[in-house]
Design a protein around this motif. Sequence first.
Motif, PDB file in Angstrom:
ATOM      1  N   GLY A 229       0.823  -1.205   0.000  1.00  0.00           N
ATOM      2  CA  GLY A 229       0.000   0.000   0.000  1.00  0.00           C
ATOM      3  C   GLY A 229       0.856   1.254   0.000  1.00  0.00           C
ATOM      4  N   PRO A 230       0.266   2.402  -0.398  1.00  0.00           N
ATOM      5  CA  PRO A 230       1.051   3.649  -0.443  1.00  0.00           C
ATOM      6  C   PRO A 230       1.497   4.065   0.951  1.00  0.00           C
ATOM      7  CG  PRO A 230      -1.293   4.106  -0.728  1.00  0.00           C
ATOM      8  CD  PRO A 230      -1.144   2.613  -0.767  1.00  0.00           C
ATOM      9  N   ALA A 231       2.671   4.687   1.029  1.00  0.00           N
ATOM     10  CA  ALA A 231       3.174   5.160   2.315  1.00  0.00           C
ATOM     11  C   ALA A 231       2.239   6.206   2.908  1.00  0.00           C
ATOM     12  CB  ALA A 231       4.582   5.731   2.135  1.00  0.00           C
ATOM     13  N   ASP A 232       1.655   7.038   2.064  1.00  0.00           N
ATOM     14  CA  ASP A 232       0.685   8.060   2.475  1.00  0.00           C
ATOM     15  C   ASP A 232      -0.594   7.805   1.686  1.00  0.00           C
ATOM     16  OD1 ASP A 232      -0.809  10.268   3.132  1.00  0.00           O
ATOM     17  OD2 ASP A 232       0.517  11.730   2.188  1.00  0.00           O
ATOM     18  N   SER A 233      -1.645   7.401   2.374  1.00  0.00           N
ATOM     19  CA  SER A 233      -2.898   7.075   1.688  1.00  0.00           C
ATOM     20  C   SER A 233      -3.737   8.316   1.386  1.00  0.00           C
ATOM     21  CB  SER A 233      -3.723   6.102   2.532  1.00  0.00           C
ATOM     22  OG  SER A 233      -4.106   6.710   3.770  1.00  0.00           O
ATOM     23  N   GLY A 234      -3.301   9.487   1.849  1.00  0.00           N
ATOM     24  CA  GLY A 234      -4.091  10.708   1.670  1.00  0.00           C
ATOM     25  C   GLY A 234      -4.420  11.026   0.220  1.00  0.00           C
ATOM     26  N   PRO A 235      -3.426  11.054  -0.698  1.00  0.00           N
ATOM     27  CA  PRO A 235      -3.747  11.360  -2.095  1.00  0.00           C
ATOM     28  C   PRO A 235      -4.737  10.377  -2.712  1.00  0.00           C
ATOM     29  CG  PRO A 235      -1.408  11.654  -1.701  1.00  0.00           C
ATOM     30  CD  PRO A 235      -1.969  11.022  -0.458  1.00  0.00           C
ATOM     31  N   LEU A 236      -4.612   9.082  -2.381  1.00  0.00           N
ATOM     32  CA  LEU A 236      -5.557   8.096  -2.922  1.00  0.00           C
ATOM     33  C   LEU A 236      -6.951   8.321  -2.359  1.00  0.00           C
ATOM     34  CD1 LEU A 236      -6.287   5.617  -4.541  1.00  0.00           C
ATOM     35  CD2 LEU A 236      -5.462   4.199  -2.637  1.00  0.00           C
ATOM     36  N   GLU A 237      -7.042   8.620  -1.074  1.00  0.00           N
ATOM     37  CA  GLU A 237      -8.358   8.882  -0.475  1.00  0.00           C
ATOM     38  C   GLU A 237      -8.998  10.120  -1.088  1.00  0.00           C
ATOM     39  OE1 GLU A 237      -7.866   9.015   3.742  1.00  0.00           O
ATOM     40  OE2 GLU A 237      -7.107   6.955   3.875  1.00  0.00           O
ATOM     41  N   ARG A 238      -8.194  11.137  -1.369  1.00  0.00           N
ATOM     42  CA  ARG A 238      -8.738  12.349  -2.003  1.00  0.00           C
ATOM     43  C   ARG A 238      -9.184  12.066  -3.437  1.00  0.00           C
ATOM     44  NH1 ARG A 238      -4.657  14.608   1.261  1.00  0.00           N
ATOM     45  NH2 ARG A 238      -3.080  14.560  -0.401  1.00  0.00           N
ATOM     46  N   LEU A 239      -8.466  11.184  -4.134  1.00  0.00           N
ATOM     47  CA  LEU A 239      -8.885  10.811  -5.479  1.00  0.00           C
ATOM     48  C   LEU A 239     -10.221  10.077  -5.439  1.00  0.00           C
ATOM     49  CD1 LEU A 239      -8.437  10.530  -8.516  1.00  0.00           C
ATOM     50  CD2 LEU A 239      -6.985   8.534  -8.060  1.00  0.00           C
ATOM     51  N   ILE A 240     -10.385   9.175  -4.495  1.00  0.00           N
ATOM     52  CA  ILE A 240     -11.661   8.466  -4.348  1.00  0.00           C
ATOM     53  C   ILE A 240     -12.779   9.455  -4.037  1.00  0.00           C
ATOM     54  CG2 ILE A 240     -12.925   6.823  -2.894  1.00  0.00           C
ATOM     55  CD1 ILE A 240     -10.297   5.230  -2.677  1.00  0.00           C
TER      56      ILE A 240
END
Length: 375
Positions: free
Chosen positions: A178-189
């Motif tokens: 998984g990504p080290a920082d999930s923030g960008p993926l969560e914002r994309l979702i």
Amino acid sequence: MTATQVGPLAGYTVGVTAARRADELGALLERRGAEVLHGPAIRIIPLADDSDLLAATTTLLNGPVDLAVATTGIGFRGWMEAAEGWGLGRALHDALDRAAVLARGPKAKGAVRAAGLVEAFSPESEANAEVLSHLLGLGVAGKRIAVQLHGEPLPEFTEALRSAGAEVVEIPVYRWTGPADSGPLERLIDAVLAGQVDALTFTSAPAAASVLETADRLGRLEPLLDALRGRVLVVGVGAITAGPLVRQGVPVVCPDRARIGALVRELADALPARATRLLVAGRSLELRGQAVVVDGGLRPVAPAPMALLRALAATPGRVLSRPALAGVLRRHSGRESTVDEHAVETAVGRLRSALGVPGVVQTVVKRGYRLAVTP
């Protein structure tokens, strides 16, 4: 902006989930006019730090190697470089030099040759299935075979070899987590769920699985699947990449060749094909993601006015009442009680201003609004 300046993806927002080569993919999309949102869904474990790859390489070198399969150029090259860093480069080269090496495609073939080796077979189709068929045709019973993986397992491939009597050593090049920082993926979702993303791209099956797992963890899996099954175009680099999404009932567009450039070309054809095109008040209108192409010129439109325009375009020429359009704005904003008819009038004014041409949206006194569709 003139018609010749409007790129095929201008006015669209495209989500990129890739980790490796994300910059290249983003640049290709932006060159065609897209706005890009990047939310890396995975993180590649550096080869030199990958204890699983080191263990697999050591296991391989503890015995003879009869056959080896190189599935990707970058993966095979990275494996050789990592082995050199561990002090195993010469031993690995010598073991593969004594083996028959099969390269899945031209890039894998190039990497094999760059390592000072010569491939014994490489199919024109670049398909794992043809490599497997060739191996089984040779007869692999009692043979020891190295299969270089690239991010995801190849269970059908390796189990077929084992069922035929081979000993298979899987080489897990480029494992993902998984990504080290999930923030960008969560914002994309979040952006996908808010209707701000028109297409979502995938270049690996682990990235597709990670997006679904992240949405599930956030409690948003079903809304995300609804979006991906409908208004959002989903594009994968190939059938293996599309697998986790297809199993969830998500339609995925894939190019004929599993290449980044081919993915972008497929997207640049498929996304504009979904656009709504109308002749209104003598003007040619093409409704894109958050923009309208009016007589060949791109006109950005804010989300709320765009929602009204889509509602009007769904039934061209039909009058929609102010209460009905207020309902459109409420659904768009997610606010149930703070959108009134005055907000509709304001949004219509903003829409007319954004389009920049008169007469497209007509006011029908005491009834509402309609598009002045040309008969």
